[in-house]
Design an enzyme around this catalytic site. Structure first.
Site, PDB file in Angstrom:
ATOM      1  N   SER A   1     -10.542   0.180   6.744  1.00 24.28           N
ATOM      2  CA  SER A   1      -9.851   0.269   5.455  1.00 24.28           C
ATOM      3  C   SER A   1      -9.204  -1.017   4.953  1.00 24.28           C
ATOM      4  O   SER A   1      -8.760  -1.069   3.804  1.00 24.28           O
ATOM      5  CB  SER A   1      -8.796   1.379   5.504  1.00 24.28           C
TER       6      SER A   1
ATOM      7  N   LYS B   1       0.843  -1.193   0.000  1.00 19.43           N
ATOM      8  CA  LYS B   1       0.000   0.000   0.000  1.00 19.43           C
ATOM      9  C   LYS B   1       0.880   1.245   0.000  1.00 19.43           C
ATOM     10  O   LYS B   1       1.916   1.276   0.661  1.00 19.43           O
ATOM     11  CB  LYS B   1      -0.920  -0.015   1.233  1.00 19.43           C
TER      12      LYS B   1
ATOM     13  N   SER C   1     -10.013   2.373   2.559  1.00 16.03           N
ATOM     14  CA  SER C   1      -9.019   3.051   1.744  1.00 16.03           C
ATOM     15  C   SER C   1      -8.070   2.096   1.010  1.00 16.03           C
ATOM     16  O   SER C   1      -7.481   2.487  -0.003  1.00 16.03           O
ATOM     17  CB  SER C   1      -8.189   3.989   2.625  1.00 16.03           C
TER      18      SER C   1
END
Ligand SMILES: [Mg+2]
Ligand SMILES: [Zn+2]
Lengths: 95, 496, 492
Positions: free
Chosen positions: C181, C79, C157
């Protein structure tokens, strides 16, 4: 809780985020909407409840007082938008 | 500038409180492993935490906590078993995170107090003692430095200092004159150096004073205060307060109003002026730092630190009064001897040589000759070329009558410049005073024989002529005659 | 045999050790799939050179396979919120445009130390603020479960992470979870993801959103793979003061334990109105499956959980407003090209560098912390946060794990909730309370909604119950194959 334009302007200033005058009403409206949604919190009775600041129930660790880092000026300045003579450069500061 | 502070005193009451930022003498920063040494090349003592790179986190320095505890114990304060680090949010180029990690509603050190000796500035007033209450002391991180005028229209930011541990010591508004404020600052300055938590170097910013000043007519509520920022010399503090007090009084007497403000003192003009920057929206949005847990201090930790605490100035003063008063040591001596830990340590070492009965003699030399010489040569106590053992050795020769005071001054002078111990110097320079009664009697007989007229005068009751004989005798003995002995013999023989 | 990039970590590990597969081929397969899957907008910075270098090194170590570390040769996506040395790390924000850290996050450091291969950085909502991956400076990531012409959100997210794993562009990915997320995108993309107990995984080098809530975790194709990743990602870190000092845990320890006697708590608040029917049905079927596996059901209540969203949207923005103050155009990141003075430089750089949602939250946070409102908002929220944590403590006296939906609905269309922040915030209604309490939570696939979009089952455990949660998830995945389903025709 509805936020007026002056408050919105003040908040934007505090947050150091430029918001054009024309956009302040929209911002004020948005913030008001979100804060209204939070109003329900005020109806909760929290008498005698301690605020929950940290999740981890443990003692704050301390590091020994030894120097383990430094003398990496080049790396420190590597990502700077403007660096001169070993300093980060910013527009003149008035005191 | 005359001292209006005192001139005005009857009409106006002055209220002063201090906030002092002391840089703690740790090796590394309060939340990271970068060095805190002063004066390095810009940004060479900055690390990822010092410049607030994304994702890096603070880890508390044990040494900073120990020093804060040390201070708390030294001023008899309550040490919080649990204190909290908070974020003070504002934007400034020398504040890399956009917030300062500080302590807000739960500081590590609580209520304490400091006893100060005030030397009033106006001529004839007497020195007096006063207790100043300490409100709190909290741990926080120092900011970096903005260097102006490197190149046109640009400010350079050096983050070497960012993250240096600070103990901010806040007093109650207990001081009512510049003299008291300066006395408090000096006492605090000597204390933090005494207990070894701060090097006290004011030029390097290790000890920075913010002074809150307000004035009011007696009986009226507190006036609006203005804060004089970053005073880094006691002289400037004196001047700044005098100027500010005068300015506030004039403003009010001319029907003006005082507005709360942060102001700067300009040593060149001797004036104060309000700061322009950082004034907008003083809304720091404090909240507990979620990157740090509450700081717990256990009784065990307290005791560990307590064990490392030296004998404190007030403890020493108390002990000196108790142990040395019959040797003639005065209250003034005691204060002077505890002005710094170095002087007190020197005195203690010297006493172990000469014994407590000679404490007064020891104090006289230390406060007199030694301090004077140090000043002349611009030396620190620690740089004194004469060790306490050397001085003690010489004082012993005074007390046992081997040397006269004038002889001692000579020995001292030689020790200072060439070193060596008293006995060898006394030998080498032949400073031993004559205590051989035979020799003294001989000298006296000769003088009496040579000055019949004066002898007659003396015997007719003009005993002030006695000094004349002492003079001659001393001259004859080249100043080495033991004065006490000489007096005795002269008196006897003149009596006829 | 299936393409190597479609393997689970467990299967790939065995193949690599058996010599049936080498790390370079496995990595190449992923790099190829990544190019083919560009339309998903999952990978925002590809690092093929680093990947192949690491893969070659892995093959070297695998020649002495018994000594090879746990993740040797396993290709992962990272990420964009994690700082990776020398590789752009922007948290999906223009304000960090071109930022290449000189340091490595603890999580990626541990993964690479264990032999993992980095394929590149994954798309995400800017600073992890979003539930649809629509606030990213790189543009949207797209859900590979494409059922018709419309593009669906992968959730957020960690939308890029979920999309990449679901589309087999990588074997697994790192995610972060501040209010859901990891779990919500895992649910919307039909994969497995876990957010461990707060403090289990170091936050060092993970760009902060809300420090008291942020927690990193793995996203993968199976509970077993999550366990293998947690074995590497977790552990005390002296550089993170909130990191927990605990004995090393083997998260695979109890995977095969039977579930007989397991007490599953079902909070009535998680099944109230607002929950889509098809999601409710899949979750209930999953519960029924657990009964077959020997579990018993306990009805519980989390009375304050309805307050979780408003509490979260006071606390998270408050912390974020402060955490994001360091982005000022002075030491790194974006600086406006033109400005008149310092204040102007700050305001323009931040106005131009941050996206709309981030600015919105910074201002909300600034407001709730500002003078006169602190007690009414921030302090009040911190107190209710304790009530919410207390609800869970009470619940765990009656049950071992709590189950419910991860998200109130299946994947919605990109752009569908764009204009109403509060509606968007409500898509995390079942996940946020877990972060506020600091508890571990996970999501595993439990079938598909009426529209063929994946549904996630949320499993919430007590503090440090990850081993048990993984056991509970793994047993379900042995009995079902929802987690093994992969989207077709992802080439958009
Ligand atoms: Mg210093
Ligand atoms: Zn301060």
């Amino acid at each position: 809780m509805s936020i007026d334009i002056d408050t919105a302007r003040k908040v934007a200033k505090l947050a150091r985020i430029r918001v054009e005058e024309a956009d302040l009403p929209a911002l004020a409206g948005e913030l008001s909407g979100i804060l209204t949604f939070m109003e329900q919190l005020n109806e909760v009775d929290v008498s005698g409840i301690a605020p929950m600041t940290s999740v981890t129930p443990m003692r704050l660790k301390r590091r020994p007082d030894v120097v383990t880092d430094g003398n990496i000026q080049a790396q420190i300045l590597a990502n700077a938008p403007d660096a001169r003579e070993g300093f980060f450069a910013v527009p003149k500061v008035v005191e | 500038m005359p001292h209006q502070t005192n001139v005005r005193a009857p009409e106006w009451e002055i209220v002063i409180g201090l906030e002092v930022h002391t840089q703690l003498s740790t090796n590394s920063k309060i939340f990271s492993g970068a060095s805190t040494t002063y004066g390095a090349e810009p940004n060479t003592q900055a690390d990822a935490v010092s410049i607030a790179l994304p994702g890096v986190l603070p880890v508390l320095n044990k040494g900073a906590v120990e020093r804060a505890i040390k201070f708390g114990l030294a001023v008899g304060a309550h040490i919080a078993p649990r204190s909290v680090f908070a974020r003070k949010n504002y934007f400034y180029p020398d504040l890399p995170k956009g917030y300062q990690i500080s302590q807000f509603d739960l500081p590590v050190v609580g209520q304490g107090s400091l006893t100060i000796q005030v030397e009033p500035l106006s001529g004839n007033a007497k020195p007096y003692e006063k207790v100043v209450r300490i409100t709190r002391a909290h741990l926080e991180e120092d900011a970096g430095k903005s260097v102006h005028g490197e190149s046109q229209g640009v400010t350079g930011v050096d983050l070497n200092r960012a993250g240096t541990p600070l103990l901010e010591i806040v007093s109650e508004p207990d001081m009512s004159s510049a003299a008291e404020a300066v006395a408090y600052a000096k006492t605090l300055h000597s204390l933090v150096r005494w207990i070894g938590i701060c090097d006290g170097n004011m030029q390097e910013g290790s000890f920075r004073c913010d002074v809150n000043v307000s004035v009011r007519r007696p009986g009226e509520p507190l006036g609006t205060r203005r804060e004089i920022k970053n005073l880094n010399s006691f002289k400037f503090m004196q001047q700044a307060i005098d100027y500010e007090v005068q300015w506030q009084i004039d403003t009010l007497e001319n029907g003006g109003k005082i507005h709360q403000a942060t102001i700067l003192f300009n040593p060149d003009t001797g004036e104060t002026r309000a700061m322009r920057s950082k004034e907008d929206a003083h809304d720091y949005r404090y909240f507990p730092d979620p990157d740090l847990l509450p700081l717990d201090i256990t009784p065990a930790m307290l005791e560990q630190v307590r064990a490392t605490l030296p004998e404190l100035p007030q403890q020493k003063q108390f002990r000196y009064k108790l142990e040395y008063s019959e040797s003639g040591l005065t209250a003034y001596d005691v204060i002077s001897l505890t002005a710094s830990r170095e002087i007190a340590d020197y005195f203690d070492a010297c006493i172990t040589v000469v014994g407590s009965s000679n404490a007064k003699l020891c104090a006289n030399w230390l406060i007199g000759e030694v301090s004077a010489q140090l000043n002349r040569d611009d030396l620190e106590m620690t740089q004194c070329p004469i060790t306490p053992q050397q001085l003690g050795g010489m004082l012993k020769r005074i007390t046992d009558g081997t040397i006269s005071n004038s002889g001692a001054k000579e020995v001292f002078r030689i020790m200072w410049s060439e070193g060596g111990n008293a006995d060898t110097i006394i030998e080498a320079k032949g400073l031993k005073q004559v205590s051989d009664s035979g020799a003294i009697e001989k000298i006296v007989d000769e003088i009496i024989a040579a000055n019949p007229a004066q002898v007659a005068e003396y015997r007719s009751g003009k005993d002030k002529v006695f000094g004349f004989f002492v003079g001659l005798a001393m001259k004859a003995s080249k100043g080495k005659a033991n004065p006490a002995q000489l007096n005795e013999v002269l008196k006897r023989k003149l009596a006829g | 045999m299936t393409n190597p990039n479609e393997l689970t970590i467990a299967a790939a590990r065995d193949a690599l050790r058996a010599g049936d597969l080498n790390a370079v081929d496995l990595t190449m397969a992923c790099l190829t799939a990544m190019d083919a899957g560009d339309g998903l907008g999952a990978f925002v910075h590809k690092t093929p050179d680093i990947a192949l270098r690491q893969a070659r090194a892995a093959d070297e170590r695998l020649t002495r396979s018994e000594e090879a570390p746990g993740l040797c040769g396993i290709p992962l996506g990272i990420k964009d919120l994690f700082c990776t040395r020398g590789v752009a790390s922007q948290a999906g924000s223009n304000i960090l445009k071109g930022f290449k850290p000189e340091y490595e996050s603890t999580v990626t450091d541990k993964l690479f130390g264990a032999g993992a291969v980095m394929l590149g950085k994954l798309n995400m909502d800017e600073f992890a603020m979003g539930s649809s991956n629509e606030t990213s400076c790189y543009g949207n990531a797209v859900n590979p479960w494409k059922v018709d012409g419309r593009k669906l959100t992968p959730g957020g997210s960690s939308g890029g992470s979920a999309a990449a794993v679901a589309a087999d562009l990588c074997l697994a990915a790192t995610g972060t979870d501040t209010g859901g997320s990891i779990r919500q995108p895992a649910a919307l993309c039909g994969i497995s993801g876990i957010k461990p107990t707060y403090g289990t995984v170091s936050r060092y080098g993970m760009i902060a959103f809300a420090s008291s809530l942020d927690q990193a975790g793995p996203m993968a194709r199976s509970a077993e793979d999550l366990a293998l990743l947690l074995n590497v990602m977790t552990g005390f870190d002296e550089r993170d003061s909130t990191s927990l000092q605990r004995d090393k845990e083997d998260y695979t320890r109890d995977l095969n334990k039977p579930l007989a006697g397991l007490r599953i708590g079902l909070p009535k608040e998680f099944f109230a109105e607002g929950l889509a029917q098809d999601v409710a049905n899949r979750v209930n079927e999953a519960i029924a499956e657990y009964k077959k596996l020997g579990a018993t059901i306990v009805d519980i209540s989390l009375p304050n959980s309805k307050l979780a969203v408003p509490v979260y949207y006071v606390l998270a923005p408050a912390e974020a407003s402060s955490n994001l103050s360091r982005f000022d155009g002075v030491r790194y990141g974006y600086r406006a090209p033109e400005y008149t003075d310092l204040a102007d430089m700050y305001e323009k750089s931040r106005a131009q560098g941050f996206g709309a949602e981030v600015k919105r939250r910074i201002m909300i946070g600034t407001y709730v912390l500002s003078h006169g409102y602190y007690d009414a908002y921030y302090l009040q929220a911190q107190k209710i946060r304790r009530l919410i944590a207390q609800d869970f403590a009470d619940a765990f006296r009656q049950c071992d794990v709590i189950m419910g939906p991860t998200s109130p609905s299946t994947a919605f269309n990109l752009g569908e909730k764009g204009d109403d922040p509060v509606q968007m915030y409500l898509s995390d209604i079942y996940t946020i309370a877990v972060n506020l309490a600091g508890l571990p939570g996970m999501s595993i696939p439990c079938g598909f909604g009426g529209n063929g979009r994946p549904v996630g089952l949320q499993i919430i455990g007590n503090y440090f119950a990850e081993v048990q949660m993984l056991n509970v998830a793994h047993q379900y995945q042995l009995a079902t194959d929802h987690h093994a389903r992969t989207p077709q025709n992802i080439g958009l």
